[in-house]
Design a protein around this motif. Structure first.
Motif, PDB file in Angstrom:
ATOM      1  N   MET A   1      -9.630  -7.041 -52.630  1.00 53.08           N
ATOM      2  CA  MET A   1     -11.163  -7.287 -52.065  1.00 53.08           C
ATOM      3  C   MET A   1     -12.117  -7.974 -53.460  1.00 53.08           C
ATOM      4  O   MET A   1     -12.299  -8.445 -53.680  1.00 53.08           O
ATOM      5  N   TYR A   2     -11.604  -6.305 -54.295  1.00 51.26           N
ATOM      6  CA  TYR A   2     -12.549  -6.185 -55.416  1.00 51.26           C
ATOM      7  C   TYR A   2     -11.879  -6.015 -56.264  1.00 51.26           C
ATOM      8  O   TYR A   2     -11.295  -4.929 -56.670  1.00 51.26           O
ATOM      9  N   THR A   3     -12.056  -6.703 -57.641  1.00 48.01           N
ATOM     10  CA  THR A   3     -11.906  -6.325 -58.261  1.00 48.01           C
ATOM     11  C   THR A   3     -12.869  -6.402 -59.339  1.00 48.01           C
ATOM     12  O   THR A   3     -13.949  -7.574 -59.708  1.00 48.01           O
ATOM     13  N   ALA A 292     -18.460  -9.015 -55.112  1.00 42.98           N
ATOM     14  CA  ALA A 292     -17.373  -8.113 -54.126  1.00 42.98           C
ATOM     15  C   ALA A 292     -18.121  -7.690 -53.231  1.00 42.98           C
ATOM     16  O   ALA A 292     -18.201  -7.513 -52.192  1.00 42.98           O
ATOM     17  N   GLY A 293     -19.201  -6.929 -53.636  1.00 47.90           N
ATOM     18  CA  GLY A 293     -20.759  -6.552 -52.828  1.00 47.90           C
ATOM     19  C   GLY A 293     -21.814  -7.355 -52.038  1.00 47.90           C
ATOM     20  O   GLY A 293     -20.578  -7.166 -50.767  1.00 47.90           O
ATOM     21  N   ALA A 294     -21.497  -8.274 -52.311  1.00 48.68           N
ATOM     22  CA  ALA A 294     -22.379  -9.455 -51.164  1.00 48.68           C
ATOM     23  C   ALA A 294     -21.430 -10.254 -49.897  1.00 48.68           C
ATOM     24  O   ALA A 294     -21.718 -10.224 -48.728  1.00 48.68           O
ATOM     25  N   ARG A 295     -20.478 -10.483 -50.447  1.00 50.14           N
ATOM     26  CA  ARG A 295     -19.268 -10.596 -49.875  1.00 50.14           C
ATOM     27  C   ARG A 295     -18.780  -9.532 -48.470  1.00 50.14           C
ATOM     28  O   ARG A 295     -19.190 -10.555 -47.409  1.00 50.14           O
ATOM     29  N   ALA A 296     -18.825  -9.024 -49.300  1.00 50.91           N
ATOM     30  CA  ALA A 296     -17.952  -7.975 -47.523  1.00 50.91           C
ATOM     31  C   ALA A 296     -18.899  -7.175 -47.025  1.00 50.91           C
ATOM     32  O   ALA A 296     -19.171  -7.527 -45.776  1.00 50.91           O
ATOM     33  N   THR A 297     -20.820  -6.883 -47.586  1.00 52.18           N
ATOM     34  CA  THR A 297     -21.295  -6.822 -46.757  1.00 52.18           C
ATOM     35  C   THR A 297     -22.258  -7.663 -45.859  1.00 52.18           C
ATOM     36  O   THR A 297     -22.207  -7.385 -44.445  1.00 52.18           O
ATOM     37  N   PRO A 370     -10.528  -9.856 -42.777  1.00 51.83           N
ATOM     38  CA  PRO A 370      -9.375 -10.397 -42.856  1.00 51.83           C
ATOM     39  C   PRO A 370      -8.789  -9.936 -44.341  1.00 51.83           C
ATOM     40  O   PRO A 370      -8.164 -10.908 -44.352  1.00 51.83           O
ATOM     41  N   HIS A 371      -8.943  -9.120 -44.547  1.00 50.12           N
ATOM     42  CA  HIS A 371      -8.152  -9.277 -46.315  1.00 50.12           C
ATOM     43  C   HIS A 371      -7.057  -8.911 -46.175  1.00 50.12           C
ATOM     44  O   HIS A 371      -6.394  -7.866 -45.342  1.00 50.12           O
ATOM     45  N   THR A 372      -6.105  -9.226 -47.246  1.00 44.98           N
ATOM     46  CA  THR A 372      -5.037  -9.357 -47.744  1.00 44.98           C
ATOM     47  C   THR A 372      -4.721  -8.768 -48.831  1.00 44.98           C
ATOM     48  O   THR A 372      -5.183  -9.463 -49.554  1.00 44.98           O
ATOM     49  N   MET A 374      -3.378  -6.850 -52.656  1.00 44.33           N
ATOM     50  CA  MET A 374      -2.745  -7.631 -53.809  1.00 44.33           C
ATOM     51  C   MET A 374      -2.437  -6.679 -54.611  1.00 44.33           C
ATOM     52  O   MET A 374      -3.128  -6.019 -55.527  1.00 44.33           O
ATOM     53  N   ARG A 375      -1.435  -6.064 -54.812  1.00 41.74           N
ATOM     54  CA  ARG A 375      -0.747  -5.719 -56.206  1.00 41.74           C
ATOM     55  C   ARG A 375       0.349  -6.112 -56.712  1.00 41.74           C
ATOM     56  O   ARG A 375       0.947  -6.983 -56.608  1.00 41.74           O
ATOM     57  N   ARG A 376      -0.145  -5.077 -58.295  1.00 44.51           N
ATOM     58  CA  ARG A 376       1.044  -5.589 -58.898  1.00 44.51           C
ATOM     59  C   ARG A 376       2.143  -4.949 -59.542  1.00 44.51           C
ATOM     60  O   ARG A 376       1.086  -3.609 -59.368  1.00 44.51           O
ATOM     61  N   TRP A 431     -12.143   0.661 -45.279  1.00 44.05           N
ATOM     62  CA  TRP A 431     -12.508   1.206 -46.367  1.00 44.05           C
ATOM     63  C   TRP A 431     -11.815   1.149 -47.287  1.00 44.05           C
ATOM     64  O   TRP A 431     -11.391   1.407 -48.419  1.00 44.05           O
ATOM     65  N   GLY A 432     -10.386   0.507 -47.372  1.00 39.04           N
ATOM     66  CA  GLY A 432      -9.372   0.204 -48.020  1.00 39.04           C
ATOM     67  C   GLY A 432      -7.654   1.812 -48.193  1.00 39.04           C
ATOM     68  O   GLY A 432      -8.425   2.453 -46.849  1.00 39.04           O
ATOM     69  N   GLY A 433      -7.459   2.737 -48.529  1.00 44.24           N
ATOM     70  CA  GLY A 433      -6.686   3.893 -48.629  1.00 44.24           C
ATOM     71  C   GLY A 433      -6.343   4.316 -49.196  1.00 44.24           C
ATOM     72  O   GLY A 433      -5.376   3.596 -50.494  1.00 44.24           O
ATOM     73  N   VAL A 437      -9.688   3.325 -52.806  1.00 41.56           N
ATOM     74  CA  VAL A 437     -10.178   3.498 -51.541  1.00 41.56           C
ATOM     75  C   VAL A 437     -11.805   2.970 -52.365  1.00 41.56           C
ATOM     76  O   VAL A 437     -12.357   2.659 -53.414  1.00 41.56           O
ATOM     77  N   CYS A 438     -12.611   1.578 -51.675  1.00 43.34           N
ATOM     78  CA  CYS A 438     -13.996   1.229 -51.869  1.00 43.34           C
ATOM     79  C   CYS A 438     -15.040   2.300 -52.324  1.00 43.34           C
ATOM     80  O   CYS A 438     -15.054   2.865 -52.117  1.00 43.34           O
ATOM     81  N   LEU A 439     -15.401   1.525 -53.596  1.00 44.09           N
ATOM     82  CA  LEU A 439     -16.001   2.479 -54.449  1.00 44.09           C
ATOM     83  C   LEU A 439     -17.657   2.029 -54.110  1.00 44.09           C
ATOM     84  O   LEU A 439     -18.291   3.006 -54.510  1.00 44.09           O
TER      85      LEU A 439
END
Ligand code: HEM
Length: 503
Positions: A1-3, A292-297, A370-372, A374-376, A431-433, A437-439
């Motif tokens: 969600m956020y980067t 990141a913040g505005a979209r999620a909140t 509806p988060h997916t 994503m990692r590499r 909040w992630g895992g 985790v969400c900062l």
């Protein structure tokens, strides 16, 4: 969600002749579509996750447009907990199940910034500012984000956030109907600008509207082409680049004015200026975290308030909880407005004495995020559930695998804040895992509680359909809308009536 690390593309904006670009791009696109992308499939035998049938460009387009359906279909078609598909030259592995999420959230080599860079696309891209950041810069931005949420700094945000709520809510008619996914979202955009950017921007209503308009272009303009072929000068890509340039202009002007004027304000930008951060770090902090913040909140608050508008039991419980806080921390004088009264409640109370609001937030994030993830894989080849995840591969984990799983959450679409903690490892990821985790959690929770309290104590309201009739059940979050989760436009509104003389 956020980067805060995003992909590079802005340079392409300024390149040579448009006709030549369009011609070349269309030729390449034609070749990709006609000849497909299956040629680079590498079969590593039974060790490899099974390939999604028909992994050519057109077949994977729904990954960007209808992600929830696309991933569910993939699990259905392959009948496996892990499957893979190709995205141009890249391998994408979709994982699910307990083993899948454990590995996904704990493997140190799985990098969030790199994953987002290629697979997301709805983020403002400015090389060195929000994209291609050195690890050192990302770490610094995260450090500043954590400093901006320290007790004393967050305490100072309470009154300005409530003042913003009052100002925007006073602009509403005393009674009426609105779309929460517009009005509540807008409210959270304002409070997030207030909390993460500068007073100069937040006090300028027209500028905030403009920023929101520009960020909306980024949200709405993500197409398979803008993500997979960022160099293709398609109209949506050009519009996104233009919006990014405008956002960059607004934020960098605010930063430069502050630095050059030497003025001192009580806001987050001041914290960055006082820390003598590089200009690019300050601009990157605001541009990247705002989105990141505005979209999620905004999404969470719109849904939370919509759910409560359809659930008398939890609306009453939450209202009583805030009333109780007002009784424990009474206003200095009875003539104070609602926002002033709520400002007198200390941060500690908002954080530790609101179990009902906490339960409502928890449940909202379960159903309406509806988060997916994503990692590499930046490390060596590895295995998940005995399946090979090669070095360099992208890995995605849809939160629906756990949050909408009927074995973990019976009747999963039901909004029921009384559900207890999930009993399985990584059973809740709101909040992630694990290592991610969400900062921004502390700020986000505070914003959600303040806005919800203003709504509950300032208005009588309910969730209604297009005819103004009460809805039997709340609308279902649309997980295919991967960023904002909005229900079908026009399907749900809030009917409200102001219930306090002074907000
Ligand atoms: C209701 C609001 C929010 C929700 C539900 C939320 C949720 C999440 C989740 C689930 C993740 C993990 C993503 C993943 O594993 O792929 C995450 C990460 C993150 N969040 Fe939030 N978030 C919210 C608000 C915010 C805000 C306001 C900020 C910034 C001020 C923020 C900053 C971040 C950052 C920087 C990360 C990445 C952490 C890392 O790289 O390790 N979030 N958030």
């Amino acid at each position: 969600m956020y980067t805060v690390g995003l992909q590079s593309a802005a340079d392409a904006f300024l390149l040579s002749s448009l006709q030549v670009q369009v011609f070349l791009a269309l030729c390449i696109l034609f070749v990709l579509l006609v000849f497909g992308l299956d040629s680079n499939k590498v079969d590593n035998g039974s060790q490899s996750p099974v390939f999604l049938p028909g992994s050519h460009l057109l077949a994977i387009a729904p990954f960007f447009q209808k992600r929830f359906e696309f991933l569910n279909d993939g699990f259905r078609k392959t009948g496996q907990a892990l499957f893979q598909f190709n995205m141009l030259r890249d391998t994408v592995i979709v994982v699910s199940g307990e083993a899948g999420r454990k590995a996904f959230f704990t493997n140190r080599a799985f990098d969030l910034t790199e994953g987002f860079k290629v697979l997301s696309g709805a983020i403002p891209v400015v090389k060195g500012v929000t994209s291609d950041l050195q690890t050192r810069r990302v770490a610094l931005i995260h450090k500043r984000l954590s400093a901006s949420q320290r007790q004393e700094h967050l305490t100072q945000r309470i009154k300005p956030i409530l003042d913003d709520c009052r100002r925007l809510m006073e602009a509403w008619e005393p009674t009426g109907t609105f779309d929460p996914f517009e009005n509540i979202y807008e409210l959270l955009f304002q409070t997030t600008v207030r909390s993460l950017a500068s007073e100069d921007i937040a006090n300028d209503a027209a500028l905030v509207r403009r920023l929101k308009y520009l960020y909306d272009i980024l949200d709405n303009g993500t197409t398979p082409a803008t993500v997979l072929l960022p160099w293709l000068p398609a109209p949506s890509m050009l519009k996104k680049l233009w919006a990014t340039k405008e956002i960059y202009g607004i934020v960098s002007r605010a930063v430069d004015n502050r630095v050059q004027s030497g003025e001192h304000r009580n806001d987050t930008l001041q914290m960055l200026v006082d820390a003598k951060d590089e200009r690019l770090v300050m601009v990157g902090f605001i541009m990247g975290l705002l989105v990141a913040g505005a979209r999620a909140t905004g999404t969470a608050a719109s849904w939370l308030i919509t759910f409560l508008g359809n659930n008398a039991e939890w609306k009453v419980k939450a209202t009583q909880e805030v009333d109780r806080l007002l009784a424990i921390y009474p206003p200095q004088n009875k003539t104070m407005s609602l926002s002033e009264q709520l400002s007198a409640i200390p941060l500690e109370a908002w954080e530790t004495e609101t179990p009902v609001l906490d339960a409502v937030i928890h449940e909202t994030l379960r159903i309406a995020q509806p988060h997916t993830a994503m990692r590499r894989n930046l490390g060596p080849d590895t295995f998940i559930d005995s399946k090979l995840v090669p070095s360099g591969a992208y890995i995605v984990y849809p939160f629906s695998d756990v949050h909408l799983n009927p074995d973990i959450y019976p009747d999963p679409w039901k909004f029921d804040p009384s559900r207890g903690e999930a009993k399985v490892p990584f059973g809740y990821l709101g909040w992630g895992g694990g290592k991610t985790v969400c900062l921004g959690q502390r700020l986000a929770r505070l914003e959600l509680k303040l806005v919800t309290s203003m709504m509950l104590l300032g208005f009588r309201y309910s969730t209604v359909g297009v005819n103004g009739d009460l809805l039997d059940s709340p609308p279902r979050p649309n997980w295919n809308d991967a960023l904002l989760c909005r229900p079908e436009k026009g399907s749900c509104f809030l009917h409200y009536e102001k219930s306090t003389p002074t907000l």
